[in-house]
Design a protein around this motif. Structure first.
Motif, mmCIF file in Angstrom:
data_model
loop_
_atom_site.group_PDB
_atom_site.id
_atom_site.type_symbol
_atom_site.label_atom_id
_atom_site.label_comp_id
_atom_site.label_asym_id
_atom_site.label_seq_id
_atom_site.Cartn_x
_atom_site.Cartn_y
_atom_site.Cartn_z
ATOM 1 N N UNK A 10 0.854 -1.181 0.000
ATOM 2 C CA UNK A 10 0.000 0.000 0.000
ATOM 3 C C UNK A 10 0.897 1.240 0.000
ATOM 4 N N UNK A 11 0.513 2.234 -0.799
ATOM 5 C CA UNK A 11 1.249 3.501 -0.855
ATOM 6 C C UNK A 11 0.910 4.273 0.421
ATOM 7 N N UNK A 12 1.937 4.639 1.190
ATOM 8 C CA UNK A 12 1.707 5.328 2.460
ATOM 9 C C UNK A 12 1.940 6.829 2.369
ATOM 10 N N UNK A 13 2.545 7.294 1.279
ATOM 11 C CA UNK A 13 2.745 8.730 1.128
ATOM 12 C C UNK A 13 3.828 9.063 0.138
ATOM 13 N N UNK A 14 4.053 10.368 0.015
ATOM 14 C CA UNK A 14 5.072 10.874 -0.902
ATOM 15 C C UNK A 14 6.413 10.952 -0.186
ATOM 16 N N UNK A 20 8.530 10.367 -5.882
ATOM 17 C CA UNK A 20 8.752 9.071 -5.233
ATOM 18 C C UNK A 20 7.658 8.834 -4.195
ATOM 19 N N UNK A 21 7.321 7.553 -4.008
ATOM 20 C CA UNK A 21 6.326 7.182 -3.007
ATOM 21 C C UNK A 21 6.943 6.223 -2.000
ATOM 22 N N UNK A 22 6.395 6.246 -0.792
ATOM 23 C CA UNK A 22 6.738 5.256 0.223
ATOM 24 C C UNK A 22 5.667 4.168 0.143
ATOM 25 N N UNK A 61 11.019 2.737 -1.014
ATOM 26 C CA UNK A 61 10.894 3.963 -1.816
ATOM 27 C C UNK A 61 10.807 3.524 -3.259
ATOM 28 N N UNK A 62 9.807 4.033 -3.970
ATOM 29 C CA UNK A 62 9.624 3.598 -5.346
ATOM 30 C C UNK A 62 9.218 4.755 -6.234
ATOM 31 N N UNK A 63 9.616 4.630 -7.491
ATOM 32 C CA UNK A 63 9.136 5.542 -8.535
ATOM 33 C C UNK A 63 8.019 4.799 -9.258
ATOM 34 N N UNK A 69 5.684 14.272 -9.634
ATOM 35 C CA UNK A 69 5.875 15.296 -8.612
ATOM 36 C C UNK A 69 5.189 14.904 -7.309
ATOM 37 N N UNK A 70 5.430 15.698 -6.296
ATOM 38 C CA UNK A 70 4.906 15.388 -4.961
ATOM 39 C C UNK A 70 3.377 15.325 -4.953
ATOM 40 N N UNK A 71 2.716 16.225 -5.682
ATOM 41 C CA UNK A 71 1.246 16.225 -5.693
ATOM 42 C C UNK A 71 0.708 14.906 -6.253
ATOM 43 N N UNK A 72 1.305 14.422 -7.327
ATOM 44 C CA UNK A 72 0.867 13.150 -7.920
ATOM 45 C C UNK A 72 1.128 12.005 -6.947
ATOM 46 N N UNK A 73 2.281 12.055 -6.251
ATOM 47 C CA UNK A 73 2.621 11.009 -5.286
ATOM 48 C C UNK A 73 1.643 11.034 -4.109
ATOM 49 N N UNK A 74 1.327 12.217 -3.598
ATOM 50 C CA UNK A 74 0.380 12.343 -2.485
ATOM 51 C C UNK A 74 -0.999 11.839 -2.886
#
Length: 174
Positions: A10-14, A20-22, A61-63, A69-74
């Protein structure tokens, strides 16, 4: 029946400003998150092409392709990442199972009497516990050990539970 999908992360955040996403990985080895094939959303309609870039605080950490950008990751925060069950390798050891293969199995007692269905598997630190829910919605936890669960028959869709003697039963016998 269509292909069964399993949540494996599960994606937990930017992380940072470059998209990049966590990701919290549910695989035995977190780095295996991308090892089994393409990841999708629950419906299978959206595919996520992940590239592992490292790890931080127990998360990957993944791309993700298209996330720049951060907004897309969030915006991806909370997105569950699924994999087709058929893509996972067979378990290597006797008595070793994927949790997803156990959930939904019928639970029967030593004489074949219905006890309920496996609803969930937990690990509170001392080993796996099966949550068995009966037809009236009552839940009981049983240790997933060879003494308590001597038989798992995935083909038949059931497992056998031999409830351990309770303390009250033992005191009554004394």
């Amino acid at each position: 029946m269509g292909k069964r999908k399993l949540v494996i992360g599960v994606v937990t955040g930017a992380h940072g400003v470059r998209g990049l996403v966590r990701v919290k990985s549910f695989t035995a080895d977190p780095a295996d998150l991308t090892a089994y094939g393409p990841l999708t959303d629950a419906s299978g309609s959206k595919t996520f092409d992940l590239t592992v870039k490292g790890d931080v605080k127990g998360q990957i950490l993944a791309a993700i392709a298209g996330c720049a950008d951060r907004n897309a990751a969030e915006a991806l925060r909370g997105t569950e990442l699924y994999l087709d069950r058929d893509l996972l390798p067979e378990t290597e050891e006797e008595g070793e199972f994927y949790h997803a293969d156990l959930i939904g199995l019928d639970a029967v007692g030593p004489e074949g009497q219905a006890m309920g269905t496996v609803r969930a598997i937990y690990d509170f630190g001392s080993g796996d516990m099966l949550e068995i829910v009966d037809g009236e919605g009552r839940a009981e936890l049983y240790a997933f050990t060879s003494d308590v669960v001597p038989d798992v028959d995935l083909e038949a869709g059931r497992l056998t539970i031999v409830p351990p003697a309770s303390v009250e039963d033992e005191e009554g016998d004394a």
